[in-house]
Design an enzyme around this catalytic site. Structure first.
Site, PDB file in Angstrom:
ATOM      1  CB  SER A 122      -0.960   0.007   1.193  1.00 25.11           C
ATOM      2  OG  SER A 122      -0.272  -0.267   2.393  1.00 25.11           O
ATOM      3  CG  ASP A 343      -3.261   4.848   8.205  1.00 26.40           C
ATOM      4  OD1 ASP A 343      -2.087   4.527   8.468  1.00 26.40           O
ATOM      5  OD2 ASP A 343      -3.756   4.734   7.064  1.00 26.40           O
ATOM      6  CG  HIS A 346      -1.316   3.589   4.616  1.00 26.04           C
ATOM      7  ND1 HIS A 346      -2.070   2.841   5.502  1.00 26.04           N
ATOM      8  CD2 HIS A 346      -0.766   2.700   3.751  1.00 26.04           C
ATOM      9  CE1 HIS A 346      -1.987   1.565   5.181  1.00 26.04           C
ATOM     10  NE2 HIS A 346      -1.194   1.438   4.131  1.00 26.04           N
TER      11      HIS A 346
END
Length: 366
Positions: A122, A343, A346
């Site tokens: 990702s 998160d 990311h």
């Protein structure tokens, strides 16, 4: 026997680095990659060593959060409620030169008719979407085609014949469903057939090697005919990355294809990494401005540098680790379409991956 001996040597090396003086370890890493970095940056300037500076003119034309059709909602922090934009105002400034500003139109003209593929997890998705959106911001009326099937996605800028591919594979080596269960094959890359014929390849892997429990997508690791329920993850990463290096040597014609490896992207879940033990990345609005990041260099970086140094073909390191460690402010945190928790791994788009692509751009034009 040679490979087993190599693994033992690596284990000892890891032990030394885990318990040795961190400054000496980081100096070793810097010395081991200087030639690779210089080849990237051109003119002897190390574009990966520098500092973040506030720049009121940023984010230039790259605030694409409401206009880019390719951005994933989970990375679209502005659209999903992030109240501040200060994290968009920092520019990476190398110590000994100026980083060229990204020019999407020049990129399209220079790479007209070419195929570019990001291969990885990702974090590769982060970088692929960033580049697609940065180019789109320069040519918003250009005809584009989006395609997705299985592991492969692509954005094509039709007027220029430039195709940007993403191949999702968190480990680079193969994951296979067998009678025993889901098997991560540390010495196999059958999926590499999909990577052939590209003009530029940008690889990335590390993020998923540390996952355990319910988030671990494999049941066994396999090397040769032997199955392992688990092993030291750094050793497993070394084995997998060595297999990838062997694949590069055997399958890539570097007179036709330029190969990059995206360095280790850090996380910011633990505030103790920047001397704030009670915090995480949530609510952070400024970079870390110290001269030396308290958490030091990730051990996975040692693996990357060791493997890259033994690949016979030219592979260029995008050494993003240190500059990314300093950006504790640039994560989606809770601002995305479907975050069930904070998160801190990311990155918001627009944001830090735009700088990664600016570094890629600098490497490509030199």
């Amino acid at each position: 026997m040679g490979f087993q001996l190599e693994a033992v040597i690596l284990s000892l090396l890891l032990y030394v680095f885990l318990f040795a003086d961190q400054t000496k370890a980081e100096q070793f890493i810097t010395n081991a990659t200087t030639s690779s970095i210089d080849r990237n940056s051109g003119g002897g300037c190390n574009i990966f060593r520098g500092k973040w500076v506030y720049d009121a003119s940023y984010p230039l034309p790259y605030d694409y959060s409401l206009s880019c059709p390719f951005i994933d909602p989970e990375f679209n922090c502005q659209k999903y409620g992030r109240p501040d934009k200060l994290y968009l105002k920092y520019r990476w400034q190398p110590f000994s030169c100026h980083l060229p500003r990204f020019n999407g139109l020049e990129f399209l003209e220079r790479w007209r008719g070419k195929k570019i593929m990001f291969v990885g997890d990702s974090l590769s998705l982060n970088m692929w979407e960033s580049l697609s959106c940065m180019i789109h911001a320069w040519v918003p009326r250009a005809k584009t085609t989006f395609f997705k099937k299985g592991s492969i996605s692509s954005v094509t800028f039709e007027n220029y014949g430039v195709k940007l591919f993403l191949y999702r594979t968190p480990y680079l080596v193969d994951m296979v469903n067998e009678k025993a269960g889901r098997v991560l094959k540390l010495d196999s890359i059958q999926q590499g057939n999909a990577w052939r014929g590209m003009d530029i390849l940008i690889f990335n892997s590390w993020h998923w090697w540390t996952h355990a429990g319910n988030s671990q997508p494999w049941d066994y690791m396999q090397e040769g005919n032997k199955l392992y329920k688990d092993m030291n993850r750094l050793i497993a990463y070394y084995k997998g990355l060595t297999t990838w290096g062997r694949w590069i040597n055997q399958n890539v014609d570097t007179s036709k294809t330029r190969v990059f490896f995206q360095g280790i992207s850090p996380t910011h879940y633990e505030g103790r990494d920047w001397n704030k033990p009670s915090k995480s990345c949530y609510g952070e609005k400024n970079p870390f401005f110290g001269t030396r990041y308290p958490a030091g260099t990730p051990m996975a970086t040692v693996i990357v540098n060791n493997v890259l140094s033994r690949i016979k073909k030219p592979v260029y390191l995008l050494d993003i680790t240190t500059l990314s460690q300093q950006r504790k402010d640039a994560h989606p945190t809770v601002y995305g379409s479907h975050h069930s928790g904070t998160d801190c791994s990311h990155w918001c788009l627009p944001g830090l991956p735009d700088t990664w692509n600016q570094l890629l751009y600098a490497a490509l034009i030199n």
